[in-house]
Design an enzyme around this catalytic site. Structure first.
Site, PDB file in Angstrom:
ATOM      1  N   GLU A  89       0.885  -1.169   0.000  1.00  0.00           N
ATOM      2  CA  GLU A  89       0.000   0.000   0.000  1.00  0.00           C
ATOM      3  C   GLU A  89       0.913   1.206   0.000  1.00  0.00           C
ATOM      4  OE1 GLU A  89      -3.055  -0.184  -0.378  1.00  0.00           O
ATOM      5  OE2 GLU A  89      -3.670  -2.145   0.351  1.00  0.00           O
ATOM      6  N   CYS A 149      -2.740   8.785   3.420  1.00  0.00           N
ATOM      7  CA  CYS A 149      -2.446   8.227   2.089  1.00  0.00           C
ATOM      8  C   CYS A 149      -3.601   8.484   1.141  1.00  0.00           C
ATOM      9  CB  CYS A 149      -2.202   6.734   2.209  1.00  0.00           C
ATOM     10  SG  CYS A 149      -3.539   5.866   3.028  1.00  0.00           S
TER      11      CYS A 149
HETATM   12  P1  NAP Z   1       8.335   5.013   4.464  1.00  0.00           P
HETATM   13  O1  NAP Z   1       9.475   5.875   4.748  1.00  0.00           O
HETATM   14  O2  NAP Z   1       8.302   4.332   3.148  1.00  0.00           O
HETATM   15  O3  NAP Z   1       8.288   3.948   5.644  1.00  0.00           O
HETATM   16  C1  NAP Z   1       7.273   3.000   5.727  1.00  0.00           C
HETATM   17  C2  NAP Z   1       7.692   1.894   6.665  1.00  0.00           C
HETATM   18  O4  NAP Z   1       8.768   1.185   6.071  1.00  0.00           O
HETATM   19  C3  NAP Z   1       8.207   2.378   8.013  1.00  0.00           C
HETATM   20  O5  NAP Z   1       7.835   1.491   9.008  1.00  0.00           O
HETATM   21  C4  NAP Z   1       9.700   2.361   7.802  1.00  0.00           C
HETATM   22  O6  NAP Z   1      10.407   2.275   8.988  1.00  0.00           O
HETATM   23  C5  NAP Z   1       9.842   1.111   6.993  1.00  0.00           C
HETATM   24  N1  NAP Z   1      11.079   1.011   6.258  1.00  0.00           N
HETATM   25  C6  NAP Z   1      11.791   1.993   5.660  1.00  0.00           C
HETATM   26  N2  NAP Z   1      12.869   1.467   5.061  1.00  0.00           N
HETATM   27  C7  NAP Z   1      12.846   0.137   5.277  1.00  0.00           C
HETATM   28  C8  NAP Z   1      13.679  -0.949   4.921  1.00  0.00           C
HETATM   29  N3  NAP Z   1      14.765  -0.775   4.198  1.00  0.00           N
HETATM   30  N4  NAP Z   1      13.337  -2.187   5.338  1.00  0.00           N
HETATM   31  C9  NAP Z   1      12.231  -2.391   6.066  1.00  0.00           C
HETATM   32  N5  NAP Z   1      11.408  -1.394   6.445  1.00  0.00           N
HETATM   33  C10 NAP Z   1      11.702  -0.148   6.036  1.00  0.00           C
HETATM   34  O7  NAP Z   1       6.972   5.786   4.606  1.00  0.00           O
HETATM   35  P2  NAP Z   1       6.534   6.734   5.810  1.00  0.00           P
HETATM   36  O8  NAP Z   1       7.345   7.970   5.693  1.00  0.00           O
HETATM   37  O9  NAP Z   1       6.545   6.001   7.099  1.00  0.00           O
HETATM   38  O10 NAP Z   1       5.031   7.003   5.463  1.00  0.00           O
HETATM   39  C11 NAP Z   1       4.585   7.967   4.566  1.00  0.00           C
HETATM   40  C12 NAP Z   1       4.273   7.370   3.221  1.00  0.00           C
HETATM   41  O11 NAP Z   1       3.393   6.258   3.369  1.00  0.00           O
HETATM   42  C13 NAP Z   1       3.544   8.328   2.305  1.00  0.00           C
HETATM   43  O12 NAP Z   1       4.127   8.276   1.048  1.00  0.00           O
HETATM   44  C14 NAP Z   1       2.123   7.806   2.266  1.00  0.00           C
HETATM   45  O13 NAP Z   1       1.444   8.101   1.072  1.00  0.00           O
HETATM   46  C15 NAP Z   1       2.312   6.351   2.441  1.00  0.00           C
HETATM   47  N6  NAP Z   1       1.135   5.728   3.050  1.00  0.00           N
HETATM   48  C16 NAP Z   1       0.380   4.883   2.307  1.00  0.00           C
HETATM   49  C17 NAP Z   1      -0.741   4.297   2.865  1.00  0.00           C
HETATM   50  C18 NAP Z   1      -1.616   3.348   2.077  1.00  0.00           C
HETATM   51  O14 NAP Z   1      -2.470   2.698   2.666  1.00  0.00           O
HETATM   52  N7  NAP Z   1      -1.459   3.241   0.787  1.00  0.00           N
HETATM   53  C19 NAP Z   1      -1.083   4.556   4.179  1.00  0.00           C
HETATM   54  C20 NAP Z   1      -0.287   5.430   4.922  1.00  0.00           C
HETATM   55  C21 NAP Z   1       0.823   6.009   4.340  1.00  0.00           C
HETATM   56  P3  NAP Z   1      11.061   3.586   9.638  1.00  0.00           P
HETATM   57  O15 NAP Z   1       9.960   4.483   9.988  1.00  0.00           O
HETATM   58  O16 NAP Z   1      11.791   3.030  10.795  1.00  0.00           O
HETATM   59  O17 NAP Z   1      11.949   4.159   8.577  1.00  0.00           O
END
Ligand code: NAP
Length: 669
Positions: free
Chosen positions: A248, A287
């Site tokens: 997602e 999101c």
């Molecule tokens: P993100 O930076 O991509 O991180 C998402 C998750 O992945 C976090 O738990 C992060 O941990 C983890 N992560 C990052 N790098 C990783 C790796 N190499 N291996 C394993 N896990 C890893 O996104 P975010 O900044 O938390 O959230 C914002 C984004 O999420 C926005 O772009 C938003 O549109 C999207 N979003 C989408 C939905 C949906 O349902 N489609 C819902 C909510 C948000 P850390 O925090 O520890 O880095």
């Protein structure tokens, strides 16, 4: 395992989004990820899979009640994420509500069993000795849930609910920035002792080598940015093992103002309200938030004016102050990212409301708190705007003008696959044209007008009953959607074999399987005494012209095919006056029912009815009535029994076939 691990390494300091003060330090240093996976597989999975769908669903309900009683603790903690009370409501109570909703759907729509029958039996052979049936069984591994920071509670619970109903243990990895709130909720879940050991585990901090230990029996469900998602999707173990991967990701959702909507209409106000709500709820960190407002080119001025008026009245600041409507972003790093995205958007859009770099928040400081003004931009070139590519994950939306409905659809599709799109219109013609154009590019589509506005849940709310997810850029994943979400944690298998063999495997009587004609009428048996395959073959009954006349008189159903021989002959289906289908069903009940007071409490429904061969005066019918499936209800004194009901004529042809549903008392009531 079965304990909390305190890292000895220096962790990352998490700060209060409003005051900037430290609230937590997190690190997963020193965790043995192989041990976590083994614990889930060897302890959590078997414990959960001993239970039936209904037992697990009831466990989920109990967990929801437990958390709801403690909700104020979570609200208090949620303040540090920058959320207002209503933002937190979506996250906390919305998340707990998902537990209730999935629990209830599972108990209504799934059997109280460990396997789920998918669809109807498939006929595979001329003589019926070889048949097919799809089933779902839970996977035997672990679900790794990697969540985004914006919904620390809902994001966890919406994934947990379907996984636990399926019987799959979870390792939860929240977005670091707000992991302190997830951690408190998980602590309470563990303290409740409602879940079996190994059912949930939590990682605060990085995932280390966790993914290296997964196999095809596991699932990774990721929510976050497209960039991280892509990286994880390409992880060698996930690629090599074909580990299930649900993604997602971010999404440039749009809201289209219908070409029919005039500035003085109710729908125009609805459009403005929807945009403002989506920009300001969770400070736009959703999101599903509306990133692109697609507006008829001759209404851009009116929309700009109305949006500016409304946004100008939104107080931004410390949510402890009652006048505040929009809180802070989750942290200063997140604000920096949003400002940088706005800079990129400015290359081909101009700001028409708000200043991304300036804000004077109420009862707070913008130096230490992650506050930001709502920002509205206007795309200079609708067809080639960065707004179709760049996600500013904050209170930012871009107005994109369109010339006609087709153009609006093309612009919506420029998002390259979105979670949700909406159209505000009062015209069914506009709705049909635009929605059918948008649908292939969206996971969910809302058509909003005055008729549904009061009860509408709005553009931005994923609902547990409906699927959440979208194609393309949105990740191509699908979550929730009631029982559909549970199936993501199970394997679908096509079973082939003889009807008797497949009936034994599935616990459902399939067509062609042996019927057990019992001495005791099954209506005299209590729920637990009835066996799958128990059958009554009834006496025979002739259907006469008098029956047809009497039934027509009684019900008032004097359709010409029952009453007029010549007219019936002109009908391509019939060779003369034909018996009412409902007469057959009624007559069949008269044949199979045992009339005395007994364990059968009520006829609760009738499903899958088909009339196959017409019945004419003089034909003789007989009924085969067989127990097809039983659904225990753990919280009731009765269970549901489904009876395969087949009406045949004197030539052995099937006249009608259907399932009769009955409520049958337990003997221990
Ligand atoms: P993100 O930076 O991509 O991180 C998402 C998750 O992945 C976090 O738990 C992060 O941990 C983890 N992560 C990052 N790098 C990783 C790796 N190499 N291996 C394993 N896990 C890893 O996104 P975010 O900044 O938390 O959230 C914002 C984004 O999420 C926005 O772009 C938003 O549109 C999207 N979003 C989408 C939905 C949906 O349902 N489609 C819902 C909510 C948000 P850390 O925090 O520890 O880095």
């Amino acid at each position: 395992m079965d304990n909390w691990h305190l890292s000895s390494e220096t962790g990352v300091i998490l700060n209060n989004a409003i005051s900037g003060e430290p609230v937590a330090e997190i690190s997963s240093g020193g965790l043995d990820f192989q041990d976590m996976v083994d614990y889930a597989r060897n302890v959590g999975n078997p414990a959960l899979q001993k239970m039936t769908f209904h037992q697990r669903a009831l466990m989920l309900k109990q967990l929801g009640l437990y958390l709801m009683e403690r909700k104020e603790l979570f609200y208090e903690c949620s303040k540090a994420t920058g959320a207002t009370r209503s933002d937190s409501w979506v996250d906390i109570e919305g998340g707990i509500g998902t537990l209730f909703s999935i629990s209830s759907k599972a108990r209504i729509e799934m059997p109280n069993s460990t396997i789920y029958i998918d669809g109807q039996q498939e006929s595979l052979s001329r003589h019926g000795t070889f048949t097919g049936q799809h089933i779902y069984t839970p996977i035997r591994g672990v679900a790794v849930h990697i969540n985004a920071y914006n919904f620390p509670c809902w994001g966890m619970l919406e994934k947990l609910a379907p996984a636990l109903v399926a019987g799959v243990p979870c390792i939860i990895k929240p977005g670091s920035q707000t992991a302190f709130l997830t951690e408190i909720m998980v602590q309470h879940m563990v303290q409740s002792e409602i879940l079996p050991a190994g059912a949930i585990q939590l990682i605060c901090g990085g995932v280390g080598d966790l993914l290296d230990h997964l196999t095809y029996e596991d699932i990774v469900s990721f929510t976050g940015s497209a960039a991280t998602g892509l990286k994880l999707k390409q992880h060698p173990v996930i690629a090599k093992q074909s580990t299930r991967f649900v993604m997602e990701a971010d999404s440039l959702n749009c809201c289209i103002l219908g070409s029919d909507v005039k500035p003085e209409s109710v729908e125009f106000d609805l459009f403005i309200k929807e945009i403002v709500r989506e920009m300001t709820t969770k400070a736009g960190q959703k999101c599903t938030a509306i990133r692109r407002a697609i507006v008829p080119d001759n209404k851009v001025d009116a929309v700009t004016q109305a949006l500016s008026d409304k946004l100008g009245k939104i107080n931004v600041g410390n949510p402890d102050n009652e006048s505040v409507r929009m809180g802070a972003l989750a942290g200063l790093r997140q604000r920096k990212d949003v400002r940088s995205a706005v800079q990129q958007l400015r290359l081909d859009s101009r700001i028409i409301f708000g200043d991304p770099d300036q804000i004077t928040p109420i009862d707070a400081s913008s130096d230490t708190g992650a506050f930001m003004s709502p920002v509205v931009m206007l795309a200079e070139n609708p067809d080639h705007s960065s707004a179709h590519d760049i996600e500013a994950f904050g209170p930012v939306s871009t107005i994109i003008p369109y010339v006609d409905n087709e153009h609006a659809v093309q612009l919506a599709a420029r998002g390259k696959g979105s979670l949700v799109g909406s159209l505000i219109t009062n015209s069914p013609d506009v709705a049909r044209q635009v929605i059918l154009g948008m649908a292939p590019h969206h996971g969910r589509v809302l058509v909003l007008n005055d008729a549904c506005a009061k009860e509408s849940t709005g553009h931005g709310s994923p609902l547990p009953q409906l699927i959440h997810g979208g194609p393309g850029r949105a990740g191509g994943g699908e979550e929730l959607g009631g029982v559909r979400g549970v199936k993501h944690y199970m394997q679908r298998t096509a079973l082939q074999g003889s009807p008797d063999m497949l009936s034994a495997v599935t616990g459902v009587h399939l067509q062609g399987a042996t019927r057990k004609i019992s001495d005791v009428h099954p209506f005299k048996k209590h729920f637990e005494e009835i066996e799958i395959g128990d059958t009554v073959v009834t006496d025979k009954r002739e259907i006469t012209l008098d029956d047809i006349e009497a039934f027509a008189e009684l019900t008032g159903d004097t359709f010409y095919a029952h009453m007029d021989h010549q007219a019936a002959l002109r009908n391509p289906f019939f060779d003369g006056r034909v018996a009412h289908g409902y007469l057959l069903i009624s007559a069949a009940a008269g044949l199979f029912v045992w009339p005395g007071e007994g364990p059968v409490l009520a006829n609760t429904g009738l499903e899958n009815l088909s009339f196959q061969t017409p019945v004419y005066p003089g034909d003789i019918i007989q009924v085969q009535f067989t127990c097809k499936q039983k659904k225990d209800r753990l919280t009731e004194i009765w269970g549901e029994v489904r009876w395969d009901t087949t009406i045949v004529n004197q030539n052995g042809e099937i006249c009608a076939q259907y399932d009769v549903l009955t409520g049958v008392a337990n003997s221990l009531q």
